[in-house]
Enzyme design. Structure first.
Site, short mmCIF file in Angstrom:
data_model
loop_
_atom_site.label_atom_id
_atom_site.label_comp_id
_atom_site.label_asym_id
_atom_site.label_seq_id
_atom_site.Cartn_x
_atom_site.Cartn_y
_atom_site.Cartn_z
N GLY A 90 -2.30 5.81 -86.09
CA GLY A 90 -3.33 6.83 -85.48
C GLY A 90 -2.21 8.01 -85.06
CB ILE A 150 0.91 2.40 -84.32
CG1 ILE A 150 1.55 3.63 -84.91
CG2 ILE A 150 1.07 1.51 -85.61
CD1 ILE A 150 3.12 3.64 -85.13
CG ASP A 192 -9.20 7.24 -88.95
OD1 ASP A 192 -9.36 7.93 -90.00
OD2 ASP A 192 -9.14 7.74 -87.91
CG ASP A 244 -5.84 2.44 -87.33
OD1 ASP A 244 -5.90 3.04 -88.53
OD2 ASP A 244 -6.58 2.47 -86.52
#
Length: 257
Positions: free
Chosen positions: A8, A12, A109, A6
């Site tokens: 961000g 991460i 997300d 994921d």
């Protein structure tokens, strides 16, 4: 077992998930200057720390809110696993009905978290993610994503406060003993922790008012751990939520039978 990533704006999140559950979750700093090889080394090191060799990994999936890094990290995952990752985005099956004006605008997300939350918790649900931004998402009793709110993250707010004032120091993100603080540091802690807790309570009240009924609340994101214990609403913390959502989406899209 699959590798879940994921991406961000600040960190991460890396994990491995199988049908038996999430095996670990770790975080590394988001850095758009790193190459695919550097990220591949970082991911391989994390897997080795948890004694998970790359050979048993059957695939990978990633969600990203940092477009310049999506292809870079996909190449890194290809180096490790031998094939590209499934990237959450248009054309990927999620099973989540999205009832907003333009479903394509919903961040990957937020989709990933909503998929996991709708499957694992009672509905209706208010989903809170406290990362670089603080987001609140509402899922109705039928499992549909109705919409939500996006606010500046608590970390961003604190950084802005320190950087734009001459005398306020950098502080740790923790609650003081009292809401009526007696010194500058505790006053800042009070504002950032209790202030964000009050914000969440107020937003939950407003959202429940529009729903016309109480809703369960679930939070994820590192900063949520410091804030939600001070909310008046009961809020469950689930660190693994993004990894669970990525796994569910991967399984919906698998082509290997």
């Amino acid at each position: 077992m699959i590798l879940t990533i994921d991406i961000g704006n600040t960190v991460i999140t890396v994990g491995t998930v199988s049908k038996t559950g999430t095996h670990f979750v770790e975080h590394i700093s988001t850095d758009t200057k790193k190459t695919d090889l550097e990220y591949a080394i970082a991911f391989r090191t994390i897997l080795e720390l948890y004694q998970i060799p790359s050979r048993p990994l059957t695939g990978s999936i990633l969600s990203s809110v940092v477009p310049p890094l999506t292809a870079v990290i996909n190449r890194a995952l290809t180096k490790i696993i031998g094939k590209p990752a499934l990237v959450v985005g248009p054309g990927v099956k999620t099973g989540l009905p999205i009832r907003i004006d333009n479903p394509a605008q919903l961040g990957s997300d937020m989709v990933v978290n909503a998929v996991a939350a709708a499957a694992e918790y009672p509905l209706p649900l208010i989903l809170i993610d406290m990362g670089t931004a603080t987001t609140l998402s509402v899922i109705d009793e039928n499992g549909s994503y109705l919409g939500g709110a996006i606010l500046p993250g608590a970390g961003i707010a604190l950084d802005s406060l320190v950087n734009r004032t001459a005398q306020l120091p950098r502080i740790s993100f923790e609650a003081p003993d009292t809401a009526i603080a007696k010194n500058t540091v505790d006053s800042m802690k009070c504002g950032i922790v209790y202030g964000n807790a009050a914000m969440l309570d107020g937003m939950i009240d407003r959202m429940e008012g529009e729903l016309g009924r109480p809703a369960h609340a679930v939070a994820t994101g590192d900063l949520a751990k410091a804030v939600i214990p001070h909310c008046t609403h009961p809020i469950l913390y689930d660190e693994m939520l993004p990894m669970k959502g990525l796994y569910r989406i991967y399984m919906k899209n698998r082509t290997d039978g």
